[in-house]
Design a protein around this motif. Structure first.
Motif, PDB file in Angstrom:
ATOM      1  N   LYS A 121       0.840  -1.232   0.008  1.00 50.86           N
ATOM      2  CA  LYS A 121       0.064  -0.036   0.074  1.00 50.86           C
ATOM      3  C   LYS A 121       0.738   1.248  -0.028  1.00 50.86           C
ATOM      4  CE  LYS A 121      -2.788  -0.530   3.408  1.00 50.86           C
ATOM      5  NZ  LYS A 121      -3.888  -0.285   4.341  1.00 50.86           N
TER       6      LYS A 121
ATOM      7  N   GLY B 293       0.514   3.398  -3.432  1.00 52.84           N
ATOM      8  CA  GLY B 293      -0.567   4.051  -3.065  1.00 52.84           C
ATOM      9  C   GLY B 293      -1.109   4.717  -4.093  1.00 52.84           C
TER      10      GLY B 293
ATOM     11  N   ASP C 100      -5.659   1.023  -5.144  1.00 55.69           N
ATOM     12  CA  ASP C 100      -6.168   0.961  -3.961  1.00 55.69           C
ATOM     13  C   ASP C 100      -6.055  -0.214  -2.946  1.00 55.69           C
ATOM     14  OD1 ASP C 100      -8.080  -0.672  -4.738  1.00 55.69           O
ATOM     15  OD2 ASP C 100      -9.538   0.964  -5.245  1.00 55.69           O
ATOM     16  N   GLY C 101      -6.100  -0.041  -1.824  1.00 63.23           N
ATOM     17  CA  GLY C 101      -6.076  -1.261  -0.704  1.00 63.23           C
ATOM     18  C   GLY C 101      -6.645  -2.493  -1.135  1.00 63.23           C
TER      19      GLY C 101
END
Length: 637
Positions: free
Chosen positions: A568, A572, A576-577
């Motif tokens: 992440k 980033g 996205d996560g």
């Protein structure tokens, strides 16, 4: 501090020579800034409370008593804080003076570490003022506190067993056998150095190399704080080059000739995992050490360290080009030895117009040139079938021609169709049988052709595909020597690009660049309107993510939650996560379930620190369960 990270700082305060009060105010201001940044360890330069360049003033009671008085103020500043700070100052014991690093935390002195090696050459005259430090710690008392004094002191965090700090001072790091060697053998994972190293031409390069090298050979974090502007310039200039290094990597470095504070998050899990992995790293022996415990409070924060999203590919262009040349040479040398050992003067490989087969052909050409075997004895076989597009076919043909290899075309549609009939498979059913039958037919042709030519089948599959099991068992999974077996997909691209940029042939460069621009695909499903219908990264996920996962998992043994956190931070702005978590789960599922393919890999050369060969780096059971790893990912977001 979660996942083994600890924030550290190296600070160079403004100083006035022989003015402890002024220096204390500057040190305290930096301590407050460090606490605000959530640092748990802060290191100051050598003799920073008085300044290093006091000369014979070190013999004056006024200076020494002034330094002790200001130390009390520093202790007050640290009250209520868990920041462990190392302050450089002169310390008197038994009628002698010692150049020391005083460890302070939460209003108390935890220990005093004296300098062992006192330079008395060139511009240095430390033996005029100081005594070498004692290794075996002795207990001393000051202002109602009792604490150890000696070089053999470990400062061990109670909340993080892997956070163990030891200190050395300036010259200690420059001698043939630095104290940090025995410190780390005793268990220290972080070495701090309070230093006053003056500037001469080129010294910064040597200093950086020295400190970075220490952290590599000792497998530790190294926090180096150097004296800077404010020291006397009567004969010397101090540049304040601060360094934070970890296992051979420089995480942070301050600008020279500007007093500054640098911060970085050391990865203690990485250090401990590396020591555990290295069978030659000494067994911990702290029997000759005095251990002082200290406490810290766990805090959450965004990571303050560089996290490379492409760990297999150097970011610096010059270094990347050197790496590419080196890897191509390793691959070619491996194939060269195998060809000469077996007496093969012919090589056979499938050429698809994709990245992997392109790299394999380039490596084979280099190996043949080394052996002075004519390139036309490289047999590049293109085997069009149901999924082949004109673009990849044309690229395969043109590339082979430009490299001087022999091109053979064998259309396998009829053979695969007959095979479908023989096994009773409906050719309209585009399932795994439909796909793998093509891959196995191609491998059969290559093997039999190699037999007929008394040659060798050169494998094309890369390490990323092997990690995911994205290969047909006994199809493209098999060869007589796999030159790409330890090259990840993200690196394959740069190797091909490097060859394109350096080949000196414009037409060859053009086709190689088009190969790079072509979507990654096995081309086993029929095209849609002439375009590739089957894109690998749509099915198994982006290779840049999988290569990142592969590196963190195999190189450092990180647990899934930590790999997710690092990914992440690294990606980033790109993923996205939720997307990262999705593909991380896919990686673990496939990595465990497909080990049986890696357990019987053909030979191939290792080119980097990560490989999946069962004879080299990865001895993993083919039937190991992935439950623990996947369960940890549940609930993350």
């Amino acid at each position: 501090m979660k996942h083994g990270f600890i924030r550290v700082a190296a600070a160079t305060p403004d100083v006035k020579v022989a003015d402890p009060q002024f220096n204390r105010t500057e040190i305290c201001a930096l301590i407050r800034a460090g606490i605000e940044r959530k640092a748990k360890l802060m290191v100051f330069p050598e003799l920073s409370l008085t300044a290093y360049t006091c000369g014979d003033l070190f013999g004056q009671d006024a200076l020494l008593s002034g330094a002790r008085r200001e130390l009390k103020e520093i202790l007050k500043e640290t009250e209520g804080s868990d920041l462990l700070a190392f302050i450089g100052m002169p310390w008197e014991r038994g009628g002698k003076l010692y150049n020391s690093a005083v460890a302070v935390q939460n209003g108390r002195i935890l220990g005093v570490v004296p300098k062992t090696n006192l330079p008395n050459y060139a511009e240095f005259y430390e033996r005029r003022y100081f005594e070498p430090g004692n290794e075996v710690p002795v207990m001393v008392s000051w202002e109602g506190q009792r604490f150890p004094m000696g070089t053999n002191i470990l400062f061990a965090c109670e909340e993080m067993p892997g956070f163990i700090v030891a200190a050395e001072i300036c010259e200690d790091a420059w001698v043939p056998c630095p104290p940090s060697i025995r410190h780390t053998a005793a268990g220290a994972t972080v070495i701090v150095n309070c230093s006053a190293s003056d500037e001469t031409t080129g010294k910064d390069i040597y200093r950086r190399s020295l400190i970075t090298g220490h952290s590599a050979s000792l497998v530790c974090g190294y926090v180096y704080a150097n004296a800077g502007d404010g020291e006397s310039t009567q004969d010397l200039v101090f540049g304040g080059q601060n360094l934070i290094t970890e296992n051979g990597t420089c995480l942070a470095e301050s600008k020279r000739f500007a007093n500054d504070t640098i911060f970085a998050d050391l990865d203690l899990e990485r250090l401990n995992n590396e020591r555990r992995r290295l069978s030659t790293y000494p067994v911990r022996d702290d029997s000759a050490y005095f251990t002082v415990g200290f406490h810290i409070t766990e805090e959450e924060y965004d990571l303050e360290r560089p996290i490379d999203p492409m760990p297999f590919v150097p970011t610096d262009e010059g270094q990347r080009n050197r790496r590419c040349e080196e890897i191509l040479s390793i691959q070619a040398m491996g194939l060269k030895k195998r060809l000469s050992h077996t007496g093969c003067i012919h090589a056979v490989l499938g050429i698809s117009g994709g990245l992997d087969s392109t790299l394999a052909l380039l490596v084979t050409v280099r190996a043949f040139d080394m052996l002075k075997i004519p390139r036309n004895q490289i047999h590049a076989v293109t085997m069009p079938c149901f999924g082949t597009t004109d673009r990849t076919y044309q690229n395969a043909c043109l590339m082979t021609k430009k490299l001087g290899a022999e091109l053979t075309e064998i259309d396998i549609k009829e053979a695969v169709t007959i095979h479908f009939r023989d096994i009773g498979h409906d050719s309209g059913n585009h399932d795994v049988t439909y796909e793998n039958a093509q891959a196995r037919e191609r491998t059969q042709i290559l093997m039999d052709l190699a037999n007929r030519l008394n040659g060798m089948v050169v494998g094309t599959g890369d390490m990323s595909e092997l990690a995911l099991g994205w290969a047909t068992y006994n199809g493209d999974h098999m060869s007589m020597y796999g030159v790409n077996a330890s090259v990840p997909k993200t690196l394959v691209r740069h190797l091909v690009r490097y060859y394109a940029d350096t080949c000196g042939e414009e037409e060859l460069k053009t086709v190689l660049l088009d190969v790079l621009d072509t979507p990654v695909s096995p081309e086993l499903l029929p095209p849609k309107e002439g375009e590739i219908a089957q894109k690998t990264e749509d099915l198994v996920g982006p290779y840049e993510l999988h290569d990142f996962f592969l590196y963190q998992i195999l190189r450092y043994g990180y647990r899934p939650a930590k790999v997710y956190r690092l990914a992440k931070a690294a990606f980033g702005g790109e993923y996205d996560g939720e997307t990262i978590l999705k593909w991380l789960k896919v990686f673990y599922r496939r990595f465990f379930s497909q080990q049986f393919k890696r357990s019987c890999l053909p030979d191939g050369p290792k080119v980097g620190s990560v490989a999946v060969s069962p004879r080299g780096d990865l001895r993993m059971p083919s039937d190991a369960s992935s439950r623990l790893w996947l369960e940890e990912l549940e609930g993350l977001s």
